[in-house]
Design a protein around this motif. Structure first.
Motif, short mmCIF file in Angstrom:
data_model
loop_
_atom_site.label_atom_id
_atom_site.label_comp_id
_atom_site.label_asym_id
_atom_site.label_seq_id
_atom_site.Cartn_x
_atom_site.Cartn_y
_atom_site.Cartn_z
N GLN A 14 -2.31 10.65 -7.12
CA GLN A 14 -1.32 11.71 -6.87
C GLN A 14 -0.13 11.60 -7.81
OE1 GLN A 14 -1.07 10.71 -2.50
NE2 GLN A 14 -1.06 12.93 -2.31
N VAL B 210 -5.93 3.18 -0.47
CA VAL B 210 -4.63 3.83 -0.30
C VAL B 210 -3.85 3.81 -1.61
CG1 VAL B 210 -2.41 3.74 0.92
CG2 VAL B 210 -4.54 3.29 2.16
N THR B 211 -3.86 2.65 -2.27
CA THR B 211 -3.16 2.52 -3.55
C THR B 211 -3.79 3.43 -4.60
OG1 THR B 211 -2.57 0.24 -3.05
CG2 THR B 211 -2.48 0.90 -5.35
N ARG C 275 -5.44 6.24 -4.20
CA ARG C 275 -5.08 7.63 -3.92
C ARG C 275 -3.64 7.91 -4.31
NH1 ARG C 275 -2.65 10.26 0.35
NH2 ARG C 275 -3.23 12.47 0.62
N TYR C 276 -2.75 6.95 -4.02
CA TYR C 276 -1.33 7.13 -4.34
C TYR C 276 -1.13 7.31 -5.84
CZ TYR C 276 3.60 6.02 -4.96
OH TYR C 276 4.92 6.05 -5.33
N SER D 196 -6.98 -1.49 -3.05
CA SER D 196 -6.87 -0.67 -1.84
C SER D 196 -7.12 0.80 -2.15
CB SER D 196 -5.47 -0.84 -1.24
OG SER D 196 -5.18 0.18 -0.31
N ASP E 107 0.87 -1.18 0.00
CA ASP E 107 0.00 0.00 0.00
C ASP E 107 0.90 1.23 0.00
OD1 ASP E 107 -2.74 -1.02 0.17
OD2 ASP E 107 -2.10 -1.84 2.10
N PRO E 108 1.35 1.68 -1.17
CA PRO E 108 2.28 2.82 -1.21
C PRO E 108 1.64 4.08 -0.65
CG PRO E 108 1.45 2.31 -3.40
CD PRO E 108 0.98 1.21 -2.51
N ASP E 109 2.42 4.81 0.14
CA ASP E 109 1.92 6.05 0.71
C ASP E 109 2.74 7.22 0.19
OD1 ASP E 109 4.35 5.99 2.12
OD2 ASP E 109 3.44 5.08 3.88
N ASP E 110 2.47 8.41 0.72
CA ASP E 110 3.08 9.62 0.21
C ASP E 110 4.60 9.61 0.30
OD1 ASP E 110 0.52 10.36 -0.19
OD2 ASP E 110 0.48 11.99 1.27
N GLU E 111 5.16 8.82 1.22
CA GLU E 111 6.61 8.79 1.37
C GLU E 111 7.29 8.26 0.11
OE1 GLU E 111 7.74 6.69 4.86
OE2 GLU E 111 6.65 8.01 6.23
N TRP E 112 6.55 7.47 -0.69
CA TRP E 112 7.13 6.89 -1.90
C TRP E 112 7.05 7.83 -3.10
CZ3 TRP E 112 10.30 2.94 -2.22
CH2 TRP E 112 10.36 2.05 -1.15
#
Length: 668
Positions: A413, A406-407, A409-410, A404, A365-370
């Motif tokens: 972006q 989260v995925t 949204r990532y 997901s 689930d990649p987040d903004d840090e990636w």
């Protein structure tokens, strides 16, 4: 007049593996490795005896002479790829490093470290240990992680005012009335980014001269001069009358020469090849130069040559690319960034490419840090590869957790950020979960729906026709590309016979669904991978392909070649009269596109041939070509050969093997 020197640095390197991780303590960065072996670039240690499993640091060194007349000029060192984390020293002075991305090019300014009139030593350390901050992450990815300077190195010498990279747009303008395929003129525009030195960024006397030329070298535009006091120079709407369009069967290229002057002195120059082509979608239909197309392709996993690994030579790369084209495949994708030389071949020979950021399964689930790491990959990929007409799409990732939120949204972006780098191409995410719930999957973020279909194996025994209808209904406004399908041995049994059956059965089903615009079969080859189940050491591999690791075709390769053929052939022989009638029919499902410039040859054992050009045909159309005075006694010895305008074979076999009706040619 100076301009630019581009000097390859591929010979006379030494290499040593740092097995005890003591290179810095022994000051190898100042003097080079202590007991290095002589090697050539590209190079990887993971195909060498005793180092196949080594994950660590390797050291490289060589010298070059810098003549006194280079003093005062800009010297840059370009690495087309180092896998993975690299540090570079010149004469013991650290001049730069590159981390977290092992397949993208990087350029370093080394001017301040050079001693003119003497030999200068380059030292490079490359580390391929698993990383939790790089893409791909850890050891999750399914291809080889060969360490080393795996692509070319060159020294660039120019004036202090210099070009870093250029983004050239070659846009065909189409008739909106009458023949919509016709482009009466095209427009060339460009954005030239200067190297970030003080002189280039702040000078008020820079002048850019742009000259465009056709394939035969004839100048097709007047020279343009642009004055600027910014770090970016732009030109717009150079008109090119009646441009020849880039197409996978007609890959016409134009050369754009950029000459940068500082005052009246030529400071830098670059030549770029571009192609006038438009690729877009209307609803679920894919349009190439305003022509509706349905395409057949295959994915190839580079880095699989048993002796070279990820350091394959240009000729070895080209050999595999020829296998793709000879299989009648015109579209492909790569899980990671490729060499510019490979993409130049695709430009010249007509192969549509999706090049991807190597997100593969992780982070789950990649987040903004990636985003920062992903954008490093995107910037380095797009800045250097923007001008290749073969690239129709940028891939943002492959088989992460697509269901997901989260995925989703990532990738929303990431797509927004990447769109700022290039708003002319598709941006896609490749999913292996869209069949679960098509409306909420992350592939919907992309401009094209891309689905890895493994129903019957990894995805269980689902109703494929019903799943396809669910996906195409949920995404009526976008084309669907089946981005992978095939047999992933050795996890599943059946060998190449089952692979051939899956290829045939799936392709037959996909053809029934007009929302599917393209197919990319997986895979062309068995491939080397650090997580493979078969073989050991440098031969660790996955047996997923229609060719063996050494490039030997399996029976399923010929099945792919026949299924992907845009034409079907039937022959009628008139006994006693020496008459041969050849009927050509174009496919109207997948593949489906206009054929023009194709040639039919009948070749006898002595090398004599009878030749006719096949007229332009729309999908589903037929024509009959007649040959006279061909003795019946020679029919069994004559070969029939159909060739694309690019020279690649479409179909080839004995004349008598084509006697019959078209159903003989529908499936292998």
């Amino acid at each position: 007049m100076h301009g630019r020197l581009n000097i390859p640095l591929e010979e006379s390197w030494t290499f040593q593996a740092d097995l005890k991780n003591e290179g810095l303590k022994l000051k190898w960065h100042e003097h080079g490795p202590s007991m290095g072996e002589n090697i050539q670039i590209p190079h990887t240690w993971n195909v060498q005896k005793g180092l196949q499993e080594f994950r660590g640091t390797g050291w490289y060194s060589r010298t070059f002479f810098a003549p006194p007349e280079w003093e005062g000029r800009l010297l840059r060192l370009q690495f087309d790829a180092v896998y993975r984390d690299a540090v570079v020293w010149i004469n013991g002075q650290k001049v730069g490093e590159h981390a977290d991305s092992g397949y993208t090019a990087f350029v370093l300014d080394i001017s301040s470290a050079i001693i003119f009139g003497e030999n200068n030593r380059i030292v490079v350390s490359a580390n391929n240990e698993n990383s939790q901050t790089a893409l791909p992450v850890g050891n999750s990815f399914d291809w080889a992680d060969d360490g080393g300077i795996i692509r070319g190195v060159s020294l660039i010498v120019s004036g202090r005012a210099a070009i870093d990279y250029a983004k050239i747009q070659a846009v065909p303008v189409f008739n909106e009335e009458g023949d919509r395929r016709c482009s009466p003129y095209g427009l060339l525009s460009g954005e030239i980014h200067l190297w970030e030195s003080g002189e280039a960024a702040n000078s008020t006397s820079l002048r850019l001269v742009v000259t465009a030329a056709s394939e035969d070298g004839a100048q097709i535009s007047e020279q343009w001069e642009i004055l600027s006091n910014k770090g970016i120079l732009r030109f717009k709407d150079i008109k090119v009358d009646s441009p020849k369009l880039w197409h996978f069967d007609h890959p016409h290229l134009y050369k754009v020469d950029l000459a940068l002057y500082s005052g009246d002195i030529l400071s830098d120059e670059v030549s770029i090849e571009v192609g006038f082509r438009e690729i877009r979608s209307e609803g679920s239909t894919l349009l190439l130069n305003r022509e509706p197309v349905r395409l057949m392709g295959v994915e190839w996993m580079p880095g699989s040559h048993p002796d070279r690994g990820m350091a394959e030579t240009s000729s070895q790369l080209e050999e595999m690319l020829r296998h793709i084209k000879e299989a009648n495949c015109v579209i492909t994708r790569f899980h990671w960034q490729q060499d510019r030389k490979l993409l130049e071949w695709c430009d010249r020979n007509g192969l549509l490419v999706q090049e991807e950021i190597p997100h593969w399964q992780t982070p789950h689930d990649p987040d903004d840090e990636w985003l920062q790491t992903s954008m490093q990959h995107a910037q380095e990929m797009i800045h250097r590869h923007y001008n290749h007409p073969c690239i129709y799409a940028w891939g943002l990732g492959n088989e992460v957790n697509g269901q997901s939120a989260v995925t989703v949204r990532y990738f929303e972006q990431l797509k927004t950020l990447v769109r700022e780098l290039d708003d002319t191409r598709f941006m896609n995410y490749v999913s292996n979960t869209v069949h679960e719930n098509p409306s909420q999957d992350a592939t919907g973020v992309g401009d094209v729906i891309m689905w890895n279909d493994y129903i019957g194996t990894w995805h269980g025994d689902l109703d494929r026709p019903a799943v396809i209808r669910t996906i195409t209904e949920a995404h009526k406004d976008k084309p669907v590309i089946v981005a992978e399908y095939g047999l992933c041995e050795p996890a599943y049994e059946g060998g190449d016979e089952r692979r051939k059956q899956i290829l045939t059965d799936n392709t037959t089903e996909y053809r029934k669904h007009p929302g599917i615009a393209a197919l990319i079969y997986f895979s062309l080859n068995d491939y080397r991978t650090q997580m493979g189940e078969a073989g050991e050491g440098m031969l660790r591999q996955r047996v997923h392909g229609s060719m063996t690791l050494d490039g030997t075709p399996k029976p399923s390769y010929e099945a792919l070649r026949q299924l992907a053929s845009p034409i079907r052939v039937a022959v009628n022989l008139e006994n006693g009269a020496g008459k041969v009638a050849v009927t050509i029919e174009t496919s109207d499902d997948i593949p489906s596109y206009r054929t023009s410039g194709y040639t039919l040859r009948l070749i006898d054992p002595h090398g004599d041939f009878y030749e006719q050009e096949i007229p332009e045909l729309e999908p589903g159309e037929r024509c009959v070509l007649h040959f006279m005075d061909i003795p019946q006694t020679r029919w069994d010895d004559i070969r029939l050969h159909v060739e694309r305008p690019t020279g690649f074979s479409v179909t080839s076999g004995s004349l008598t093997s084509y006697v019959g009706y078209f159903t003989d040619n529908l499936v292998p």
